[in-house]
Write an enzyme that holds these catalytic residues in place. Sequence first.
Site, short mmCIF file in Angstrom:
data_model
loop_
_atom_site.label_atom_id
_atom_site.label_comp_id
_atom_site.label_asym_id
_atom_site.label_seq_id
_atom_site.Cartn_x
_atom_site.Cartn_y
_atom_site.Cartn_z
N GLU A 1 31.17 37.02 41.23
CA GLU A 1 31.80 37.98 40.30
C GLU A 1 33.32 37.88 40.32
OE1 GLU A 1 29.94 40.78 38.50
OE2 GLU A 1 28.24 39.45 38.79
N HIS B 1 31.15 46.45 42.72
CA HIS B 1 32.13 45.44 43.16
C HIS B 1 32.95 46.04 44.30
CE1 HIS B 1 32.25 43.59 38.84
NE2 HIS B 1 31.47 42.86 39.60
N CYS C 1 40.60 46.26 37.46
CA CYS C 1 39.65 45.37 36.77
C CYS C 1 40.31 44.66 35.61
CB CYS C 1 38.48 46.16 36.18
SG CYS C 1 37.54 47.07 37.38
#
Length: 458
Positions: free
Chosen positions: A161, A238, A357
């Site tokens: 990721e 995450h 992010c």
Amino acid sequence: MTHNYAGLASGNMASQNNAGRVSKPKAAALQGVAKMEAVAALGVTQCFFPPQERPALWALREHGFTGTDADVLAQAHANKPHLLAQCCSSSFMWSANAATVAPAQDTRDQRTHVVVANLKSMTHRAIEPPCTRAMLNAVFTDRDRFEIHHALAANADMGDEGAANHTRLFDAANANQPATHFFVYGIDAANPWLQPKIHPARQTLQASRRVAEVLQLDPAHCVFAQQNPDAIDQGVFHNDVVAVGNASTLLYHQDAWLDHDRVIDSLAQRVGDSFCSITVNRDELTIPEAVTTYLFNSQLVTTPDGFTTLVCPSEVEHHARASAVARRIQQDSRNSISRILYMDVRESMRNGGGPACLRLRVPLAPNSGNATRHATNPATGQATSANLAGIHAGCVFNKTRAAQLRAWIERWYPEELTPEDLADPQLLIRNRDALDALTQQLGLASIYPFQGVSPLKS
Ligand code: SUG
């Protein structure tokens, strides 16, 4: 342009809770530009990626839909609306998931290495890597300086990721001390008994290790830690939902990782004397509170005065306990965080993405003010124009670009989108026209499937 709330990301509470809500694509994009302007004002050089092409018609055709583009959209809407939503997702807005980066000073061949993330664990995100790689190649043009690696093959044990699960730390007081790369994974596919019970663990240890190899990092300077499976089950999909690092500073939640003491000890040993860990205990802020407010999904930015600013989502400001933690950290003279800046990135937050992010860090300058290979802003170690050689100038953010991007967004982005709107062939045509206009304005080569670039190989 297709920013929407389709509830596609299981284990991501914001995505789940906002499913079906009317989205505001124009506001989402403008909030992103405003956030970049605020970070630029702190002295950080930034580049930007244009959006990906959506709806992803090629992906729908791969599922057997045929005919004109309008036919494909109509059939998908009638028969597989969930697949259509997956092919319309704009989740690439979270560039922390685009790739993992190791700067030249950390790698064996002294070039910057970038591994595109395969994002294999979520169907709507697994279609991103080919275009992401094309974009990274178009932005970081100098092949002597930058190598953009293919995403890892999407094998069962290779979920990756990107930078959302990677933090680079270094001793800000000692430029000769090598940087430490901190990789966090959700599951060890070879020993899978320690895993979440409800939500998926997206990043595997095997993928993190492979990324570290491809990045040409010295294993002695890498630390691997496992996410706390209970935290994943509470919405920590995450690591950047519960931790953020910058230079020598690591801010994290007590329940972020298994074997927490060992993790902090190994980081302290490697990073060096200036390592500063800031722990937030569960009685100060619970994991669900961290997930709702995204305190840890802040950007930590070194400013020219040598201090650090915490760029937080405004959800922190409006939450009594989270804002009290932020203030406590700001007032503690044992760390370098002297300022908090709240940003409204609500449209992104409603799909589970905060300020951190919305950025991918690519260190271009040496670790300290002692510039050697490239000119550096002596106070911050941030890139100056010499560092930007080999980077496509059209994608470097500045005041002129900000104004151009705003005008482009105002011209092309819908005010609102509902799930029904995604099947409208006019939306597809409009989006392609908008991307054509943008790539021309930025002087970019063809990067999109509709411009003839293969969408199938990253
Ligand atoms: O992968 N949300 C993204 C959010 C990613 C945030 N990035 C970082 N934490 N670095 C995800 O879960 C939601 C899409 C939807 O439901 O429509 C989504 O994909």
